[in-house]
Design an enzyme around this catalytic site. Structure first.
Site, short mmCIF file in Angstrom:
data_model
loop_
_atom_site.label_atom_id
_atom_site.label_comp_id
_atom_site.label_asym_id
_atom_site.label_seq_id
_atom_site.Cartn_x
_atom_site.Cartn_y
_atom_site.Cartn_z
CG HIS A 16 -1.96 -1.02 1.27
ND1 HIS A 16 -2.13 -1.83 2.37
CD2 HIS A 16 -2.91 -1.39 0.37
CE1 HIS A 16 -3.14 -2.67 2.14
NE2 HIS A 16 -3.61 -2.43 0.93
CE LYS A 40 -10.72 -6.92 2.60
NZ LYS A 40 -9.56 -6.05 2.56
NE ARG A 90 -2.54 -8.01 -3.73
CZ ARG A 90 -3.16 -9.07 -3.23
NH1 ARG A 90 -2.47 -10.05 -2.72
NH2 ARG A 90 -4.47 -9.14 -3.23
CB SER A 128 -4.58 -6.43 4.01
OG SER A 128 -3.98 -5.20 3.73
#
Length: 161
Positions: A16, A40, A90, A128
């Protein structure tokens, strides 16, 4: 030009920070927007803790400001006068998700562009989600530069110098 880098940042990682640093060079003002992610269900850190991490991580960038927002991202963009959303990817799966979100955001606010920055090579394998699992099982996190305070809870982010 003003841009926004939104995310849940649960927790913020060096990947990040890399995106923030690269985006900060491209824009006059960059808001790092700590948001809630409805997908989440069980965040590891509270919104306040995530804001603490992000503020510490962006303190060295003069044109970057950390804020939190609980509403629609396009509304935040209007409030801040931002015309660009910055997202990191990514891999192809990340790109596909961000591309789909960019179409939704542009359907709501047609003049809001999305700039997808590819992750730098050292950060493509660390997320994360991986950091949360390592924290949960008390594994070392040198790659994320997170560390524990005396009570055993990961609370601070150690920014690279």
């Amino acid at each position: 030009m003003t841009a926004i880098y939104p995310g849940s940042f649960d927790p913020i990682t060096l990947g990040h920070i890399d995106i923030i640093e690269r985006a900060a060079r491209c824009f006059d003002r960059l808001y790092v927007c700590v948001m809630m992610n409805a997908d989440k269900k069980n965040p590891m850190f509270t919104p306040e803790e995530r804001m603490e991490f992000v503020k510490k991580a962006v303190a060295r960038f003069e044109n970057v400001q950390a804020e939190s927002w609980q509403g629609l991202l396009t509304d935040y963009a209007v409030q801040k006068g931002a015309t660009v959303l910055v997202k990191g990817a990514r891999n192809v799966c990340d790109f596909d998700n961000e591309y789909q979100m960019s179409l939704i955001n542009r359907s709501i606010k047609p003049d809001l562009e999305t700039l997808i920055l590819p992750a730098s090579a050292p950060y493509i394998h660390f997320s994360s989600s991986m950091a949360r699992e390592m924290i949960r099982y008390r594994q070392p996190l040198q790659e994320a530069r997170l560390f524990m305070r005396g009570n055993g809870v990961y609370l601070l982010f150690d920014t690279p110098q």
